[in-house]
Design an enzyme around this catalytic site. Structure first.
Site, PDB file in Angstrom:
ATOM      1  N   ASP A   1       0.831  -1.196   0.000  1.00  0.00           N
ATOM      2  CA  ASP A   1       0.000   0.000   0.000  1.00  0.00           C
ATOM      3  C   ASP A   1       0.873   1.258   0.000  1.00  0.00           C
ATOM      4  OD1 ASP A   1      -2.360   1.399   0.098  1.00  0.00           O
ATOM      5  OD2 ASP A   1      -3.125   0.416   1.904  1.00  0.00           O
TER       6      ASP A   1
ATOM      7  N   ASP B   1     -10.413   2.097  -3.644  1.00  0.00           N
ATOM      8  CA  ASP B   1     -10.990   1.746  -2.344  1.00  0.00           C
ATOM      9  C   ASP B   1     -12.505   1.769  -2.394  1.00  0.00           C
ATOM     10  OD1 ASP B   1      -8.722   1.198  -1.004  1.00  0.00           O
ATOM     11  OD2 ASP B   1      -8.668   3.027   0.192  1.00  0.00           O
TER      12      ASP B   1
HETATM   13  C1  DGJ Z   1      -5.856   1.714   1.668  1.00  0.00           C
HETATM   14  C2  DGJ Z   1      -6.136   0.470   0.883  1.00  0.00           C
HETATM   15  O1  DGJ Z   1      -6.518   0.780  -0.411  1.00  0.00           O
HETATM   16  C3  DGJ Z   1      -7.186  -0.347   1.611  1.00  0.00           C
HETATM   17  O2  DGJ Z   1      -7.552  -1.467   0.861  1.00  0.00           O
HETATM   18  C4  DGJ Z   1      -6.625  -0.747   2.944  1.00  0.00           C
HETATM   19  O3  DGJ Z   1      -5.548  -1.602   2.740  1.00  0.00           O
HETATM   20  C5  DGJ Z   1      -6.208   0.484   3.735  1.00  0.00           C
HETATM   21  N1  DGJ Z   1      -5.367   1.351   2.968  1.00  0.00           N
HETATM   22  C6  DGJ Z   1      -5.485   0.079   4.984  1.00  0.00           C
HETATM   23  O4  DGJ Z   1      -4.970   1.131   5.654  1.00  0.00           O
END
Ligand code: DGJ
Length: 732
Positions: free
Chosen positions: A471, A541
C-alpha cells in the site's frame, strides 16, 4: 547540390556513415510499422506510425510543406529538441555548459538486434552537431502483441555538465482532420473516470505532480482517435501509456499546420537534472500501440502484452481472495481472523489477506494514527503472531497474504524518532501529514535497504506467506530530501521512483514467486512501470458495485482484467452508503479478479449458498476472464444506462458474457446486443450463471451459432436498476 555538399561534409565529420542514413529506418511489429527517414540536413523525420506498410522505400522522397524562408520543411522529427524552428513543447530541452539553451539532433546511425523470436530492439543514435551531446532513441518491438515501447538515453562529454530540463520518453506527430483524446481523471474512491474530448488548437496537458500515488487523480494512459470519437471496432486509434510511477506529463499540442504533437514522459516540473560527464540519463518506457479497427483492439493488444511482459506472473490464474479490511478494519484479534478464515474456506475462497493493523508494539497500529514503520507483530492483538494465522489458513486449504506500507511512517512510531533524516521534507518547513503519515525518502540508499529489509522481515514471519499487499496512502507535498545535495533537490522526483524500482528489483530477485498486489490506496500506482513487479492492482478503495462498473471499464481499457482486483463488499456499501443486491455485486466483481471484502458472518443464510455457488462459477469462468480476449459491447458511459462486455477464449471455444442495468429502464426499453469475438461457424450452448429469481436471458440452455449471436444478437430480460446477467457460452 545542397544534398551533395551535406553528404560530403557529413561523411567527413563521421555523421553519416555511408548510405545507411538515407534508407528508411523501419520499426515493425507483426501488424504495425513506424517509419523514419533521414533528411538532407541529417534530421530524422518521423514519417509514419500505422498499419504495417511494405513499401517503405517511397518515404525517402516524401515532401513536406516547406517553411517560407529556409526550405527545411515542417516535417515532424523523431525526437524534437528545443532549438532551430521547434517552438512547441519539446521532447528535449537542456542547457549546455556554456549557457546555450538550444540543441539540434542529427542522425549518426542505427542498430538493431533480435532479443528473441518475438522482440527486436532498434536504436537510433543521434548527436548535436555542435556540442558533444548524444541521444539514443530506443524502440523495442513486440511482434505478436503489436506493441512498441520507446525510451531515450542521453549522455554527453561537456566537461562542466549539462542541465536536462525536459526529456520525454515518447513523441508522436499525427496529421488528421480531427483528434479526439480519451484520458482519465478522478480522485480517491473515484479513479479512472473516462473523459473524451475533441482537441482544438493549442495545448492540452494531462499530468501528475504528486510524486507518489501519482495516478490517483489522472492516469498516464490515453487514446487519440482520428477524425471522430473512438469507436470499439472501427476507426484509427493510437494508444499510449507511460511506464512510470512518478510525476508525468502528457502534452497534446495542435499546431498551426494542424499537426498534433504528442509528447509523453516524466514531468519537467521542478525536475532540472544536472547530468555530469560520463553519466547516463535514461527515461522510462512509453508503451505504444495502434489500431485501424477501433479501441477494442488497442485493449486486446495491451492485455496480451501485459500478461506476457508487464505482470510478474501473467500466465498464472490468480486465486479468489478474502481481504480483511472492510470486514474488520483495525478491530480484530486472533479469533476474528481465524473466524474469517474458517468462513472463507467454507465458500471456496483460496487466499486470505490480513490487511492493515497487525503490527507496532510501542505505538500499536490500532488506527491510522500510529505504528507505520514499526514492522513487528503486535503480540497483544495476535499473541501467537503471524505464523500462527498463516499456518491456520494453510491448514484450512487457503494461501495467506499480508498488508504492508513500507514507504511510509507515522510520526508516532519508533522509526520516525530514530530516523528523522529519512523523511521527505522541504528544508526546515513543517512536514505536512496526510492520513497522519509521512513519506520515507527512497532516493536515499539507506531507506531503500530499510524497505527491502521490511519486505524480507515480513516474509520471514512465516514460511506460509505467499501474497503481499503493498500500500501507499499519500502523495508528496513540500518535496525535498536530506540525502540529496542542494543542487540535486530537483532530482528528487526521478530519484524517488528509481529508488522504488531498485527496491522492487531486489525484492523480485529474492522473492520471485510471491504474489504482490499494487495497492496505493486504490488506483494510486496504476502504471506499467510499477505493474511489471506486481501481479495485480487494487484499482480503488471504492467497492460500490455501481461505481466499480465505471472504474473497471476505465482500468480495463489499458490494464487486463486478471490484474484488476474486484471485491464483493457489504451492502450498504461502506464508501457510498449505496444498497445493491448480492447478485449484482458478484456479477460485477466476477468480471475482474474476484475477491471478497466483507465479514462473512454478515451474509444471511439465504445469501451464503448464492455466494458459494458464485465463487464456484467464477472458478469455471476464471480462465476466460483472466486469460481471454475482452470485447466491449456497451459502454457504461452511454446515456442508455447499460454496460456489457465479454471475454472470449483464445481458441473461441468458450466465452463469458456480462451485462448490467445501471438504472431503471421503464417497462418498455430492453437490452439487446450483438456478441463479438466468436467463431461464426461454431455452435455455442448458452447457460446463465449466478441466476437468482427471474431468468436474465430468454434462451437459457439453448444452442446458437456464432454467426447468429454476432449478427442477430441476444436480448435480455434485465431493466431494473442493478439487474445483471452472466452467461457462459460453450462450444457444442
Ligand atoms: C488503503 C487500501 O486501499 C485499503 O484497501 C486498505 O488496505 C487500507 N489502505 C489500509 O490502511
Amino acid at each position: 547540390m545542397r544534398t551533395f555538399l551535406f553528404l560530403f561534409a557529413a561523411l567527413l565529420s563521421g555523421i553519416l556513415p555511408g548510405v545507411q542514413a538515407v534508407e528508411p529506418v523501419v520499426v515493425n511489429t507483426g501488424s504495425l510499422s513506424m517509419v523514419f527517414t533521414v533528411a538532407e540536413d541529417g534530421k530524422v523525420v518521423f514519417n509514419y506510425f500505422g498499419d504495417k506498410i511494405e513499401d517503405t522505400g517511397s518515404f525517402a522522397g516524401r515532401k513536406y510543406k516547406e517553411q517560407p524562408d529556409n526550405g527545411t520543411g515542417y516535417a515532424p522529427v523523431l525526437y524534437p529538441a528545443y532549438g532551430g524552428r521547434y517552438f512547441l513543447h519539446p521532447a528535449l530541452k537542456l542547457t549546455h555548459m556554456d549557457g546555450v539553451q538550444t540543441t539540434e539532433l542529427i542522425y549518426v546511425n542505427h542498430t538493431s538486434k533480435l532479443l528473441d523470436s518475438n522482440r527486436e530492439e532498434i536504436v537510433i543514435h543521434m548527436k548535436d552537431p555542435l556540442y558533444p551531446v548524444f541521444v539514443d532513441v530506443i524502440f523495442t518491438t513486440f511482434r505478436k502483441e503489436n506493441v512498441i515501447t520507446q525510451s531515450v538515453e542521453i549522455t554527453h562529454k561537456e566537461k562542466k555538465g549539462i542541465v536536462v530540463e525536459q526529456i520525454a520518453s515518447g513523441y508522436l506527430p499525427l496529421h488528421a482532420d480531427d483528434y479526439y483524446l480519451t484520458h482519465f481523471h478522478g480522485t480517491w474512491a473515484a479513479e479512472m473516470q473516462l473523459v473524451e474530448e475533441k482537441l482544438t488548437a493549442g495545448s492540452k496537458r494531462v499530468e501528475s505532480r504528486k510524486g507518489v500515488r501519482a495516478t490517483q487523480s489522472a492516469n498516464p494512459s490515453f487514446l487519440v482517435s482520428l477524425n471522430g470519437p473512438a469507436q470499439e471496432d472501427t476507426g484509427e486509434v493510437y494508444g499510449g501509456s507511460l511506464a512510470w510511477s512518478g510525476n508525468y506529463l502528457l502534452s497534446f499540442e495542435k499546431d498551426e499546420c494542424g499537426i498534433l504533437h504528442v509528447v509523453t514522459g516524466m514531468n519537467d516540473f521542478a525536475s532540472a537534472y544536472h547530468l555530469a560527464v560520463g553519466k547516463v540519463l535514461k527515461t522510462p518506457e512509453m508503451v505504444w500501440t495502434y489500431s485501424s479497427s477501433g479501441q477494442g483492439q488497442i485493449s486486446r493488444n495491451l492485455h496480451d502484452w501485459s500478461r506476457k511482459y508487464a505482470l510478474a506472473h501473467g500466465d498464472q490464474l490468480l486465486p479468489v481472495v478474502l481481504n480483511s479490511w472492510e470486514g474488520a478494519y483495525f478491530n480484530f484479534d486472533e479469533q476474528t481472523i481465524t473466524d474469517m478464515i474458517d468462513a472463507a474456506a467454507g465458500f471456496g475462497v483460496e487466499l486470505f489477506v490480513l490487511d492493515d493493523g497487525w503490527f507496532g508494539s510501542k505505538y500499536p497500529r490500532n488506527s491510522d494514527n500510529a505504528g507505520l514503520g514499526d514492522w513487528h507483530e503486535n503480540r497483544t492483538k495476535l499473541p501467537r503472531g503471524i505464523d500462527y494465522l498463516a499456518s491456520y489458513a494453510v491448514n484450512k486449504g487457503l494461501q495467506f497474504g499480508i498488508w504492508i506500507e513500507p514507504e511510509m511512517v507515522n510520526p508516532d512510531s519508533e522509526l520516525a524518532k530514530k530516523h528523522p533524516e529519512w523523511i521527505v521534507k522541504s528544508g526546515k518547513r513543517d512536514i505536512i501529514p496526510m492520513r497522519t503519515q509521512w513519506i520515507l525518502d527512497l532516493s536515499n540508499p539507506a531507506v531503500q535497504d530499510f524497505v527491502v529489509n521490511v519486505f524480507d522481515g515480513v516474509m520471514a514471519l512465516s514460511p506460509h506467506i505467499s501474497y503481499i499487499k503493498w500500500d501507499a496512502n499519500r502523495h508528496v507535498d513540500n518535496f525535498g530530501s536530506d540525502y540529496l545535495s542542494s543542487s540535486e533537490q530537483t532530482h528528487f522526483w526521478i530519484e524517488y521512483v528509481k529508488g522504488l524500482y531498485k527496491v522492487y528489483d531486489r525484492i523480485r530477485a529474492k522473492h520471485p514467486d510471491v504474489l504482490i498486489q499494487l495497492c496505493s490506496s486504490g488506483g494510486g500506482r496504476l502504471d506499467f512501470g510499477a505493474l511489471t513487479y506486481h501481479d495485480e492492482v487494487w484499482p480503488s478503495d471504492n467497492t460500490n458495485s455501481l461505481d466499480r462498473v465505471f472504474i473497471q471499464y476505465g482500468t480495463n481499457l489499458f490494464f487486463p482484467a486478471m490484474a484488476t482486483a474486484a471485491h464483493v463488499s457489504t451492502s450498504p456499501n461502506h464508501q457510498t452508503g449505496m444498497l445493491a443486491p448480492l447478485k449484482f455485486r458478484f456479477d460485477v466483481a466476477m468480471s475482474g479478479r474476484l475477491g471478497m471484502e466483507l465479514q462473512p458472518k454478515d451474509l444471511t443464510p439465504e445469501e451464503l449458498p448464492f455466494a458459494k455457488q458464485a465463487v464456484e462459477n467464477y472458478k469455471r469462468i476464471r480462465p476466460l476472464v483472466q486469460l481471454g480476449d475482452l470485447f466491449r459491447l456497451k459502454s457504461p458511459y452511454h446515456e442508455n444506462g447499460w454496460a456489457s462486455h465479454m471475454y472470449v477464449a483464445k481458441d473461441q471455444k468458450e466465452a463469458v458474457f456480462f451485462a448490467y442495468s445501471l438504472k431503471y429502464h421503464g417497462r418498455t426499453a430492453f437490452f439487446e446486443t450483438k456478441l463479438k469475438g466468436l467463431d461464426p461457424a461454431k455452435k455455442y450452448r448458452i447457460q446463465e450463471l449466478n441466476r437468482m429469481g427471474w431468468p436474465g436471458f430468454y434462451g437459457d440452455g439453448q444452442v446458437f451459432t456464432g454467426e447468429y449471436l454476432m449478427k442477430a444478437g441476444i436480448s435480455l430480460t434485465i431493466g431494473n436498476s442493478f439487474d445483471s446477467t452472466v452467461l457462459l457460452l460453450t462450444e457444442e
